[in-house]
Scaffold this motif. Structure first.
Motif, PDB file in Angstrom:
ATOM      1  N   VAL A 112      -8.099   3.646   2.009  1.00 29.55           N
ATOM      2  CA  VAL A 112      -7.214   2.478   2.134  1.00 29.55           C
ATOM      3  C   VAL A 112      -6.488   2.498   3.474  1.00 29.55           C
ATOM      4  CG1 VAL A 112      -5.116   1.399   1.211  1.00 29.55           C
ATOM      5  CG2 VAL A 112      -6.931   2.114  -0.337  1.00 29.55           C
ATOM      6  N   THR A 113      -5.904   3.637   3.837  1.00 31.43           N
ATOM      7  CA  THR A 113      -5.126   3.692   5.076  1.00 31.43           C
ATOM      8  C   THR A 113      -6.010   3.651   6.325  1.00 31.43           C
ATOM      9  OG1 THR A 113      -4.980   6.115   4.932  1.00 31.43           O
ATOM     10  CG2 THR A 113      -3.137   4.828   4.016  1.00 31.43           C
ATOM     11  N   ALA A 114      -7.275   4.019   6.202  1.00 27.68           N
ATOM     12  CA  ALA A 114      -8.189   3.895   7.339  1.00 27.68           C
ATOM     13  C   ALA A 114      -8.483   2.427   7.634  1.00 27.68           C
ATOM     14  CB  ALA A 114      -9.483   4.640   7.061  1.00 27.68           C
ATOM     15  N   LYS A 115      -8.544   1.619   6.595  1.00 29.95           N
ATOM     16  CA  LYS A 115      -8.870   0.204   6.769  1.00 29.95           C
ATOM     17  C   LYS A 115      -7.621  -0.654   6.989  1.00 29.95           C
ATOM     18  CE  LYS A 115     -11.577  -3.529   4.908  1.00 29.95           C
ATOM     19  NZ  LYS A 115     -12.623  -3.929   4.001  1.00 29.95           N
ATOM     20  N   TYR A 116      -6.534  -0.306   6.323  1.00 26.64           N
ATOM     21  CA  TYR A 116      -5.304  -1.097   6.392  1.00 26.64           C
ATOM     22  C   TYR A 116      -4.172  -0.206   6.904  1.00 26.64           C
ATOM     23  CZ  TYR A 116      -8.127  -4.012   3.348  1.00 26.64           C
ATOM     24  OH  TYR A 116      -9.143  -4.751   2.819  1.00 26.64           O
ATOM     25  N   LYS A 117      -3.880  -0.309   8.180  1.00 27.85           N
ATOM     26  CA  LYS A 117      -2.916   0.584   8.827  1.00 27.85           C
ATOM     27  C   LYS A 117      -1.510   0.483   8.225  1.00 27.85           C
ATOM     28  CE  LYS A 117      -5.650   1.706  12.491  1.00 27.85           C
ATOM     29  NZ  LYS A 117      -6.658   2.504  11.889  1.00 27.85           N
ATOM     30  N   HIS A 118      -1.132  -0.664   7.686  1.00 27.16           N
ATOM     31  CA  HIS A 118       0.212  -0.856   7.140  1.00 27.16           C
ATOM     32  C   HIS A 118       0.218  -0.866   5.611  1.00 27.16           C
ATOM     33  CE1 HIS A 118       1.755  -1.528  11.129  1.00 27.16           C
ATOM     34  NE2 HIS A 118       0.788  -2.405  11.340  1.00 27.16           N
ATOM     35  N   ALA A 119      -0.786  -0.270   5.022  1.00 31.38           N
ATOM     36  CA  ALA A 119      -0.883  -0.230   3.554  1.00 31.38           C
ATOM     37  C   ALA A 119       0.261   0.589   2.970  1.00 31.38           C
ATOM     38  CB  ALA A 119      -2.210   0.377   3.129  1.00 31.38           C
ATOM     39  N   ILE A 120       0.707   0.175   1.817  1.00 28.64           N
ATOM     40  CA  ILE A 120       1.696   0.941   1.062  1.00 28.64           C
ATOM     41  C   ILE A 120       0.936   1.589  -0.085  1.00 28.64           C
ATOM     42  CG2 ILE A 120       3.739   0.814  -0.392  1.00 28.64           C
ATOM     43  CD1 ILE A 120       4.595  -1.602   1.330  1.00 28.64           C
ATOM     44  N   PHE A 121       1.042   2.886  -0.164  1.00 27.94           N
ATOM     45  CA  PHE A 121       0.289   3.644  -1.156  1.00 27.94           C
ATOM     46  C   PHE A 121       1.261   4.439  -1.998  1.00 27.94           C
ATOM     47  CE2 PHE A 121      -2.591   6.777  -2.884  1.00 27.94           C
ATOM     48  CZ  PHE A 121      -3.785   6.100  -3.001  1.00 27.94           C
ATOM     49  N   TRP A 122       1.188   4.293  -3.297  1.00 28.10           N
ATOM     50  CA  TRP A 122       2.096   4.973  -4.211  1.00 28.10           C
ATOM     51  C   TRP A 122       1.433   6.234  -4.738  1.00 28.10           C
ATOM     52  CZ3 TRP A 122       2.355   6.370  -9.375  1.00 28.10           C
ATOM     53  CH2 TRP A 122       3.628   6.677  -9.847  1.00 28.10           C
ATOM     54  N   TRP A 123       2.092   7.373  -4.535  1.00 24.32           N
ATOM     55  CA  TRP A 123       1.572   8.658  -5.007  1.00 24.32           C
ATOM     56  C   TRP A 123       2.030   8.923  -6.432  1.00 24.32           C
ATOM     57  CZ3 TRP A 123      -2.041  11.470  -2.774  1.00 24.32           C
ATOM     58  CH2 TRP A 123      -2.303  11.250  -1.428  1.00 24.32           C
ATOM     59  N   PRO A 124       1.278   9.715  -7.188  1.00 17.29           N
ATOM     60  CA  PRO A 124       1.693  10.066  -8.547  1.00 17.29           C
ATOM     61  C   PRO A 124       3.046  10.774  -8.592  1.00 17.29           C
ATOM     62  CG  PRO A 124      -0.617  10.597  -8.237  1.00 17.29           C
ATOM     63  CD  PRO A 124      -0.074  10.211  -6.903  1.00 17.29           C
ATOM     64  N   GLY A 125       3.413  11.442  -7.532  1.00 18.50           N
ATOM     65  CA  GLY A 125       4.719  12.087  -7.463  1.00 18.50           C
ATOM     66  C   GLY A 125       4.775  13.377  -8.264  1.00 18.50           C
ATOM     67  N   PRO A 126       6.001  13.818  -8.576  1.00 12.95           N
ATOM     68  CA  PRO A 126       6.160  15.082  -9.296  1.00 12.95           C
ATOM     69  C   PRO A 126       5.601  15.005 -10.716  1.00 12.95           C
ATOM     70  CG  PRO A 126       8.308  14.068  -8.872  1.00 12.95           C
ATOM     71  CD  PRO A 126       7.274  13.199  -8.236  1.00 12.95           C
ATOM     72  N   GLU A 127       5.344  16.165 -11.257  1.00 13.00           N
ATOM     73  CA  GLU A 127       4.693  16.249 -12.573  1.00 13.00           C
ATOM     74  C   GLU A 127       5.422  15.460 -13.658  1.00 13.00           C
ATOM     75  OE1 GLU A 127       3.071  19.658 -15.637  1.00 13.00           O
ATOM     76  OE2 GLU A 127       3.451  20.184 -13.552  1.00 13.00           O
ATOM     77  N   GLU A 128       6.741  15.381 -13.602  1.00 13.12           N
ATOM     78  CA  GLU A 128       7.466  14.636 -14.638  1.00 13.12           C
ATOM     79  C   GLU A 128       7.166  13.137 -14.604  1.00 13.12           C
ATOM     80  OE1 GLU A 128      10.505  15.558 -11.349  1.00 13.12           O
ATOM     81  OE2 GLU A 128       9.114  16.744 -12.508  1.00 13.12           O
ATOM     82  N   ASN A 129       6.602  12.627 -13.510  1.00 12.90           N
ATOM     83  CA  ASN A 129       6.199  11.214 -13.422  1.00 12.90           C
ATOM     84  C   ASN A 129       4.808  10.952 -13.984  1.00 12.90           C
ATOM     85  OD1 ASN A 129       8.551  10.547 -12.102  1.00 12.90           O
ATOM     86  ND2 ASN A 129       7.618  10.537 -10.084  1.00 12.90           N
ATOM     87  N   HIS A 130       4.001  11.982 -14.115  1.00  7.49           N
ATOM     88  CA  HIS A 130       2.581  11.809 -14.428  1.00  7.49           C
ATOM     89  C   HIS A 130       2.328  11.062 -15.736  1.00  7.49           C
ATOM     90  CE1 HIS A 130       1.271  15.257 -11.546  1.00  7.49           C
ATOM     91  NE2 HIS A 130       1.932  14.304 -10.940  1.00  7.49           N
ATOM     92  N   THR A 131       3.226  11.146 -16.705  1.00  7.67           N
ATOM     93  CA  THR A 131       3.003  10.419 -17.963  1.00  7.67           C
ATOM     94  C   THR A 131       3.125   8.911 -17.768  1.00  7.67           C
ATOM     95  OG1 THR A 131       5.324  10.682 -18.589  1.00  7.67           O
ATOM     96  CG2 THR A 131       3.762  12.336 -19.409  1.00  7.67           C
ATOM     97  N   ASN A 132       3.676   8.467 -16.638  1.00  2.45           N
ATOM     98  CA  ASN A 132       3.825   7.043 -16.351  1.00  2.45           C
ATOM     99  C   ASN A 132       2.774   6.520 -15.382  1.00  2.45           C
ATOM    100  OD1 ASN A 132       6.217   6.783 -17.907  1.00  2.45           O
ATOM    101  ND2 ASN A 132       7.355   7.729 -16.237  1.00  2.45           N
ATOM    102  N   VAL A 133       1.823   7.359 -14.996  1.00  3.67           N
ATOM    103  CA  VAL A 133       0.834   6.984 -13.989  1.00  3.67           C
ATOM    104  C   VAL A 133      -0.531   6.773 -14.650  1.00  3.67           C
ATOM    105  CG1 VAL A 133      -0.359   7.728 -11.889  1.00  3.67           C
ATOM    106  CG2 VAL A 133       2.053   8.298 -12.222  1.00  3.67           C
TER     107      VAL A 133
END
Length: 56
Positions: free
Chosen positions: A24-45
């Protein structure tokens, strides 16, 4: 495009998330990408798969 299936995030999917980020970032330089984050967030991803390919 086939049927999109939502699956809960698992640590085993991390490499696929990294590959999607790089694509995504190779094609769209200004892309916003959301990471799964810390393990306590994983149940919401959830990840969207088209077959075996991570689509979102």
């Amino acid at each position: 495009m086939g049927q999109i299936v939502l699956k809960p995030y698992e640590d085993s999917c991390h490499e696929q998330v990294v590959q999607l980020y790089l694509a995504v970032t190779a094609k769209y330089k200004h892309a916003i990408f959301w990471w799964p984050g810390p393990e306590e967030n994983h149940t919401n991803v959830y990840l969207a798969f088209d077959g075996e390919i991570l689509a979102g």
